[in-house]
Design a protein around this motif. Structure first.
Motif, PDB file in Angstrom:
ATOM      1  N   TYR A  88      -1.494  -1.707  -2.295  1.00  0.00           N
ATOM      2  CA  TYR A  88      -1.849  -0.922  -1.108  1.00  0.00           C
ATOM      3  C   TYR A  88      -0.649  -0.817  -0.175  1.00  0.00           C
ATOM      4  CZ  TYR A  88      -6.792  -1.197  -2.338  1.00  0.00           C
ATOM      5  OH  TYR A  88      -7.998  -1.091  -2.974  1.00  0.00           O
ATOM      6  N   ASP A  89      -0.497   0.338   0.440  1.00  0.00           N
ATOM      7  CA  ASP A  89       0.673   0.590   1.278  1.00  0.00           C
ATOM      8  C   ASP A  89       0.666  -0.180   2.597  1.00  0.00           C
ATOM      9  OD1 ASP A  89       1.937   2.186  -0.574  1.00  0.00           O
ATOM     10  OD2 ASP A  89       0.998   4.024   0.165  1.00  0.00           O
ATOM     11  N   ASN A  90      -0.479  -0.751   2.980  1.00  0.00           N
ATOM     12  CA  ASN A  90      -0.474  -1.601   4.172  1.00  0.00           C
ATOM     13  C   ASN A  90       0.173  -2.961   3.891  1.00  0.00           C
ATOM     14  OD1 ASN A  90      -2.656  -2.471   2.589  1.00  0.00           O
ATOM     15  ND2 ASN A  90      -3.818  -3.145   4.384  1.00  0.00           N
ATOM     16  N   ASN A 134       3.439  -4.637   3.199  1.00  0.00           N
ATOM     17  CA  ASN A 134       4.866  -4.317   3.305  1.00  0.00           C
ATOM     18  C   ASN A 134       5.750  -5.329   2.613  1.00  0.00           C
ATOM     19  OD1 ASN A 134       4.731  -1.875   4.836  1.00  0.00           O
ATOM     20  ND2 ASN A 134       4.025  -3.134   6.538  1.00  0.00           N
TER      21      ASN A 134
END
Length: 158
Positions: A98-100, A102
């Protein structure tokens, strides 16, 4: 910006004593090395958003010891793909993150982890046991990670 930490498990027991490679645990020295690597990572202020590990015993132990040492207070995720993965399977697994998230830490095995490091950077040596590298990607999505937007940042070794 995405950060990827690639960690090879610590020293394992002699595989001759186990029916399945999957079940081989760390040695006492390996547990100590994982603790020391975790301490080093904590000193460097490494605290990923997510730790994903191979479910093989030695990788699980390494991930759990490191997570404890760096004060990671979430559960470690176990991904069967990381155990005996081909390079393309590892890259695909990372791209599904998921792009959340980092900052991602992957704990697993050679030769695939060394191949992963070589694919994204100019890292040209075998990743040793209880060793980590940090790679940064200049992008906003894990689906965009590529050799062209990656940068080798640091090698963490004991």
């Amino acid at each position: 910006m995405k950060e990827l930490y690639i960690i090879r498990h610590a020293q394992k027991e002699n595989t001759d004593n186990y029916e399945y490679d999957y079940d081989v645990p760390l040695t006492k020295r390996g547990i100590e090395a994982a603790k020391n690597l975790g301490t080093l990572l904590k000193r460097k202020k490494v605290l990923p958003d997510l730790i994903v590990s191979s479910p093989a015993i030695r990788a699980r132990q390494s991930a759990e010891v490191i997570a404890k040492e760096i004060d990671y207070n979430k559960g470690v995720m176990y991904n069967e793909v990381i155990y005996q993965a081909y390079l393309n399977e590892l890259v695909e697994s990372i791209s599904y993150t998921y792009d959340n998230i980092n900052s991602l830490m992957i704990v697993g095995h050679n030769p695939s982890l060394t191949a992963l490091a070589i694919t994204f950077t100019n890292f040209k040596t075998e990743l040793q046991m209880a060793t980590a590298i940090k790679i940064e990607f200049d992008c906003d999505s894990w689906t965009q990670i590529d050799r062209n937007n990656s940068r080798f940042v640091e090698l963490y070794e004991l």
